[in-house]
Structure formats: structure tokens, C-alpha cells
Motif scaffolding. Structure first.
Motif, PDB file in Angstrom:
ATOM      1  N   ALA A 103       0.839  -1.202   0.000  1.00 18.20           N
ATOM      2  CA  ALA A 103       0.000   0.000   0.000  1.00 18.20           C
ATOM      3  C   ALA A 103       0.875   1.254   0.000  1.00 18.20           C
ATOM      4  O   ALA A 103       0.658   2.174  -0.788  1.00 18.20           O
ATOM      5  CB  ALA A 103      -0.939  -0.010   1.206  1.00 18.20           C
ATOM      6  N   ARG A 104       1.856   1.284   0.866  1.00 17.20           N
ATOM      7  CA  ARG A 104       2.750   2.437   0.958  1.00 17.20           C
ATOM      8  C   ARG A 104       3.517   2.640  -0.347  1.00 17.20           C
ATOM      9  O   ARG A 104       3.627   3.753  -0.849  1.00 17.20           O
ATOM     10  CB  ARG A 104       3.729   2.264   2.132  1.00 17.20           C
ATOM     11  CG  ARG A 104       4.647   3.496   2.308  1.00 17.20           C
ATOM     12  CD  ARG A 104       5.629   3.329   3.447  1.00 17.20           C
ATOM     13  NE  ARG A 104       6.536   2.232   3.185  1.00 17.20           N
ATOM     14  CZ  ARG A 104       6.701   1.191   4.008  1.00 17.20           C
ATOM     15  NH1 ARG A 104       6.057   1.096   5.120  1.00 17.20           N
ATOM     16  NH2 ARG A 104       7.554   0.236   3.698  1.00 17.20           N
ATOM     17  N   ARG A 105       4.008   1.557  -0.921  1.00 16.82           N
ATOM     18  CA  ARG A 105       4.768   1.628  -2.164  1.00 16.82           C
ATOM     19  C   ARG A 105       3.928   2.213  -3.302  1.00 16.82           C
ATOM     20  O   ARG A 105       4.465   2.820  -4.224  1.00 16.82           O
ATOM     21  CB  ARG A 105       5.273   0.229  -2.543  1.00 16.82           C
ATOM     22  CG  ARG A 105       6.453   0.259  -3.481  1.00 16.82           C
ATOM     23  CD  ARG A 105       7.074  -1.103  -3.730  1.00 16.82           C
ATOM     24  NE  ARG A 105       7.277  -1.874  -2.525  1.00 16.82           N
ATOM     25  CZ  ARG A 105       7.072  -3.196  -2.434  1.00 16.82           C
ATOM     26  NH1 ARG A 105       6.662  -3.879  -3.467  1.00 16.82           N
ATOM     27  NH2 ARG A 105       7.290  -3.821  -1.298  1.00 16.82           N
ATOM     28  N   HIS A 106       2.615   2.054  -3.230  1.00 19.37           N
ATOM     29  CA  HIS A 106       1.723   2.562  -4.281  1.00 19.37           C
ATOM     30  C   HIS A 106       1.005   3.845  -3.863  1.00 19.37           C
ATOM     31  O   HIS A 106       0.043   4.251  -4.497  1.00 19.37           O
ATOM     32  CB  HIS A 106       0.731   1.474  -4.699  1.00 19.37           C
ATOM     33  CG  HIS A 106       1.393   0.403  -5.503  1.00 19.37           C
ATOM     34  ND1 HIS A 106       2.073  -0.657  -4.941  1.00 19.37           N
ATOM     35  CD2 HIS A 106       1.524   0.256  -6.840  1.00 19.37           C
ATOM     36  CE1 HIS A 106       2.574  -1.410  -5.886  1.00 19.37           C
ATOM     37  NE2 HIS A 106       2.263  -0.883  -7.061  1.00 19.37           N
ATOM     38  N   GLY A 107       1.483   4.484  -2.792  1.00 17.45           N
ATOM     39  CA  GLY A 107       0.980   5.792  -2.407  1.00 17.45           C
ATOM     40  C   GLY A 107      -0.344   5.795  -1.665  1.00 17.45           C
ATOM     41  O   GLY A 107      -0.963   6.851  -1.507  1.00 17.45           O
ATOM     42  N   ALA A 108      -0.795   4.642  -1.204  1.00 18.69           N
ATOM     43  CA  ALA A 108      -2.075   4.565  -0.494  1.00 18.69           C
ATOM     44  C   ALA A 108      -1.965   5.236   0.879  1.00 18.69           C
ATOM     45  O   ALA A 108      -0.983   5.047   1.593  1.00 18.69           O
ATOM     46  CB  ALA A 108      -2.512   3.116  -0.331  1.00 18.69           C
ATOM     47  N   LYS A 109      -2.975   5.995   1.223  1.00 24.73           N
ATOM     48  CA  LYS A 109      -3.058   6.660   2.527  1.00 24.73           C
ATOM     49  C   LYS A 109      -4.136   6.040   3.407  1.00 24.73           C
ATOM     50  O   LYS A 109      -4.252   6.362   4.585  1.00 24.73           O
ATOM     51  CB  LYS A 109      -3.365   8.156   2.344  1.00 24.73           C
ATOM     52  CG  LYS A 109      -2.277   8.916   1.624  1.00 24.73           C
ATOM     53  CD  LYS A 109      -1.074   9.057   2.496  1.00 24.73           C
ATOM     54  CE  LYS A 109      -0.036   9.970   1.871  1.00 24.73           C
ATOM     55  NZ  LYS A 109       1.202   9.987   2.641  1.00 24.73           N
ATOM     56  N   SER A 110      -4.954   5.161   2.810  1.00 22.22           N
ATOM     57  CA  SER A 110      -6.014   4.489   3.570  1.00 22.22           C
ATOM     58  C   SER A 110      -6.131   3.051   3.080  1.00 22.22           C
ATOM     59  O   SER A 110      -5.952   2.767   1.891  1.00 22.22           O
ATOM     60  CB  SER A 110      -7.343   5.226   3.402  1.00 22.22           C
ATOM     61  OG  SER A 110      -7.696   5.343   2.032  1.00 22.22           O
ATOM     62  N   ILE A 111      -6.403   2.156   4.021  1.00 21.69           N
ATOM     63  CA  ILE A 111      -6.471   0.729   3.705  1.00 21.69           C
ATOM     64  C   ILE A 111      -7.530   0.085   4.590  1.00 21.69           C
ATOM     65  O   ILE A 111      -7.749   0.519   5.723  1.00 21.69           O
ATOM     66  CB  ILE A 111      -5.086   0.066   3.891  1.00 21.69           C
ATOM     67  CG1 ILE A 111      -5.059  -1.367   3.347  1.00 21.69           C
ATOM     68  CG2 ILE A 111      -4.632   0.126   5.349  1.00 21.69           C
ATOM     69  CD1 ILE A 111      -3.647  -1.969   3.274  1.00 21.69           C
ATOM     70  N   ALA A 112      -8.185  -0.946   4.060  1.00 21.16           N
ATOM     71  CA  ALA A 112      -9.189  -1.693   4.818  1.00 21.16           C
ATOM     72  C   ALA A 112      -8.823  -3.173   4.802  1.00 21.16           C
ATOM     73  O   ALA A 112      -8.611  -3.754   3.730  1.00 21.16           O
ATOM     74  CB  ALA A 112     -10.576  -1.482   4.215  1.00 21.16           C
ATOM     75  N   PHE A 113      -8.738  -3.754   5.985  1.00 25.55           N
ATOM     76  CA  PHE A 113      -8.420  -5.176   6.150  1.00 25.55           C
ATOM     77  C   PHE A 113      -9.657  -5.955   6.562  1.00 25.55           C
ATOM     78  O   PHE A 113     -10.369  -5.525   7.476  1.00 25.55           O
ATOM     79  CB  PHE A 113      -7.391  -5.377   7.271  1.00 25.55           C
ATOM     80  CG  PHE A 113      -5.990  -5.019   6.925  1.00 25.55           C
ATOM     81  CD1 PHE A 113      -5.165  -5.917   6.261  1.00 25.55           C
ATOM     82  CD2 PHE A 113      -5.468  -3.791   7.307  1.00 25.55           C
ATOM     83  CE1 PHE A 113      -3.848  -5.586   5.962  1.00 25.55           C
ATOM     84  CE2 PHE A 113      -4.150  -3.457   7.015  1.00 25.55           C
ATOM     85  CZ  PHE A 113      -3.341  -4.356   6.342  1.00 25.55           C
ATOM     86  N   PRO A 114      -9.871  -7.141   5.996  1.00 25.10           N
ATOM     87  CA  PRO A 114     -10.859  -8.054   6.556  1.00 25.10           C
ATOM     88  C   PRO A 114     -10.188  -8.838   7.696  1.00 25.10           C
ATOM     89  O   PRO A 114      -8.996  -8.647   7.956  1.00 25.10           O
ATOM     90  CB  PRO A 114     -11.167  -8.983   5.382  1.00 25.10           C
ATOM     91  CG  PRO A 114      -9.841  -9.102   4.693  1.00 25.10           C
ATOM     92  CD  PRO A 114      -9.208  -7.720   4.820  1.00 25.10           C
ATOM     93  N   CYS A 115     -10.922  -9.708   8.322  1.00 25.05           N
ATOM     94  CA  CYS A 115     -10.344 -10.597   9.352  1.00 25.05           C
ATOM     95  C   CYS A 115      -9.722 -11.786   8.617  1.00 25.05           C
ATOM     96  O   CYS A 115     -10.391 -12.779   8.330  1.00 25.05           O
ATOM     97  CB  CYS A 115     -11.424 -11.041  10.331  1.00 25.05           C
ATOM     98  SG  CYS A 115     -12.247  -9.676  11.167  1.00 25.05           S
ATOM     99  N   ILE A 116      -8.449 -11.679   8.296  1.00 20.20           N
ATOM    100  CA  ILE A 116      -7.755 -12.672   7.469  1.00 20.20           C
ATOM    101  C   ILE A 116      -7.630 -14.010   8.196  1.00 20.20           C
ATOM    102  O   ILE A 116      -7.262 -14.053   9.368  1.00 20.20           O
ATOM    103  CB  ILE A 116      -6.362 -12.151   7.056  1.00 20.20           C
ATOM    104  CG1 ILE A 116      -6.487 -10.858   6.242  1.00 20.20           C
ATOM    105  CG2 ILE A 116      -5.586 -13.212   6.261  1.00 20.20           C
ATOM    106  CD1 ILE A 116      -5.158 -10.165   5.968  1.00 20.20           C
ATOM    107  N   SER A 117      -7.950 -15.085   7.489  1.00 21.12           N
ATOM    108  CA  SER A 117      -7.786 -16.484   7.924  1.00 21.12           C
ATOM    109  C   SER A 117      -8.790 -16.973   8.961  1.00 21.12           C
ATOM    110  O   SER A 117      -8.702 -18.107   9.409  1.00 21.12           O
ATOM    111  CB  SER A 117      -6.360 -16.761   8.439  1.00 21.12           C
ATOM    112  OG  SER A 117      -5.463 -16.885   7.358  1.00 21.12           O
ATOM    113  N   THR A 118      -9.757 -16.133   9.355  1.00 23.78           N
ATOM    114  CA  THR A 118     -10.661 -16.548  10.430  1.00 23.78           C
ATOM    115  C   THR A 118     -11.917 -17.254   9.933  1.00 23.78           C
ATOM    116  O   THR A 118     -12.707 -17.741  10.740  1.00 23.78           O
ATOM    117  CB  THR A 118     -11.078 -15.355  11.316  1.00 23.78           C
ATOM    118  OG1 THR A 118     -11.768 -14.401  10.508  1.00 23.78           O
ATOM    119  CG2 THR A 118      -9.870 -14.722  11.967  1.00 23.78           C
ATOM    120  N   GLY A 119     -12.117 -17.321   8.639  1.00 24.07           N
ATOM    121  CA  GLY A 119     -13.285 -18.012   8.080  1.00 24.07           C
ATOM    122  C   GLY A 119     -12.965 -19.477   7.859  1.00 24.07           C
ATOM    123  O   GLY A 119     -12.696 -20.216   8.810  1.00 24.07           O
ATOM    124  N   VAL A 120     -12.952 -19.876   6.598  1.00 25.58           N
ATOM    125  CA  VAL A 120     -12.738 -21.291   6.271  1.00 25.58           C
ATOM    126  C   VAL A 120     -11.328 -21.780   6.627  1.00 25.58           C
ATOM    127  O   VAL A 120     -11.096 -22.983   6.674  1.00 25.58           O
ATOM    128  CB  VAL A 120     -13.025 -21.598   4.775  1.00 25.58           C
ATOM    129  CG1 VAL A 120     -14.494 -21.355   4.457  1.00 25.58           C
ATOM    130  CG2 VAL A 120     -12.125 -20.814   3.862  1.00 25.58           C
TER     131      VAL A 120
END
Length: 166
Positions: A103-120
């Protein structure tokens, strides 16, 4: 100072520079968050993912956002939980770190994460939330990010993240 915020909504509707996809190693779509992101982004996302050659667990790759309100999708491949004896904690932390780096490398100033790996992938939700918040707090100190959203699927996840961020 980076704001860390927990919200409960559909990650495909969040207006940020980048959303993170809890992807599988093929990057070719799947169920849950992955399927929802692919459906919302449109067929161009799958076409771009087909050029990436997959992705290893604990790593991340970036694509355009296409029909999503986000400019980018960062596909992070979280670990399947096998009792915690196969570097799952390290691999999950790496997903958050690598996503923030891209994200930083591509100039992003905002990011949204899901709850990674907690589903299936059955990663214990409390442990996954602890890792997510601690890793992001440690990584955003000097990366120029304005806001990081932890996008929760249900009210239980939302309360978990809100308590960690309080």
C-alpha cells in the motif's frame, strides 16, 4: 498519526485507497471475502490475477480495484490453522505487514483489512485479532498511512476489534 478504526460493513463498499483480500494461493477467487471482492470488482480483476502466478502464504500481491470504490486490491494469503505449530502466527502477521508495504509503495493513505484467515481457514478469532492489531500498530508508526480500517463481518468481531483499539 494513523487512525485505527474497526467497522462492520461490506468491505467491497469501503471507500479507501486499498482493500485487502483474504485470498487463496491461486488468487483466482473463492468463497467468503475473496468471492465477494471478485464479484464486486468485475471480470477484469480475475483477468489480472491470472497474470500473477499465484501467491505464497504470508505474502501479498497488488492489483487494480476495477469496479470497486478502492483503487487497489491487495491479495494477502493467510495461513490455514493447524494448531499453531506451523508458523501460522508469523505467516498471519506477515500478511498484514506485506499488505501495508505494498500500500505504501503505491501511495495509499487508507487501507481496509478483513479478518484474514478466520473463516474457512479456522484461525482462532481472538488470536487473529491480537496479531492484526499488534502488527498494524507496529507497522504504521512511520509509513504515512492516514487511516487503517479493520472491517468486521459480524458484531462479535466488531466488539473484539473495538476492545483492542480502545
Amino acid at each position: 498519526m494513523t487512525r485505527l478504526v474497526a467497522i462492520q460493513t461490506d468491505i467491497t463498499t469501503v471507500e479507501v485507497d486499498a482493500i485487502v483480500n483474504a485470498a487463496n494461493s491461486s488468487l483466482l477467487g473463492g468463497g467468503g471475502v475473496d468471492g465477494a471482492i471478485h464479484r464486486a470488482a468485475g471480470p477484469q480483476l480475475l483477468a489480472e490475477c491470472q497474470t500473477l502466478g499465484g501467491c505464497r502464504t504470508g505474502e501479498a500481491k497488488l492489483t487494480q480495484g476495477y469496479q470497486l470504490p478502492a483503487n487497489y486490491v491487495i491479495h494477502a494469503v493467510g495461513p490455514v490453522w493447524h494448531g499453531g505449530k506451523h508458523e501460522e502466527v508469523t505467516l498471519l502477521a506477515n500478511c498484514y505487514r506485506r499488505s501495508l508495504e505494498l500500500a505504501r509503495r503505491h501511495g495509499a493513505k487508507s487501507i481496509a483489512f478483513p479478518c484474514i484467515s478466520t473463516g474457512v481457514y479456522h484461525f482462532p478469532k481472538d488470536l487473529a485479532a491480537d496479531i492484526a492489531v499488534a502488527t498494524v500498530k507496529g507497522a504504521v508508526a512511520d509509513n504515512g498511512m492516514d487511516v487503517v480500517y479493520f472491517v468486521c463481518f459480524d458484531n462479535e468481531d466488531l466488539k473484539r476489534y473495538q476492545s483492542l483499539l480502545a
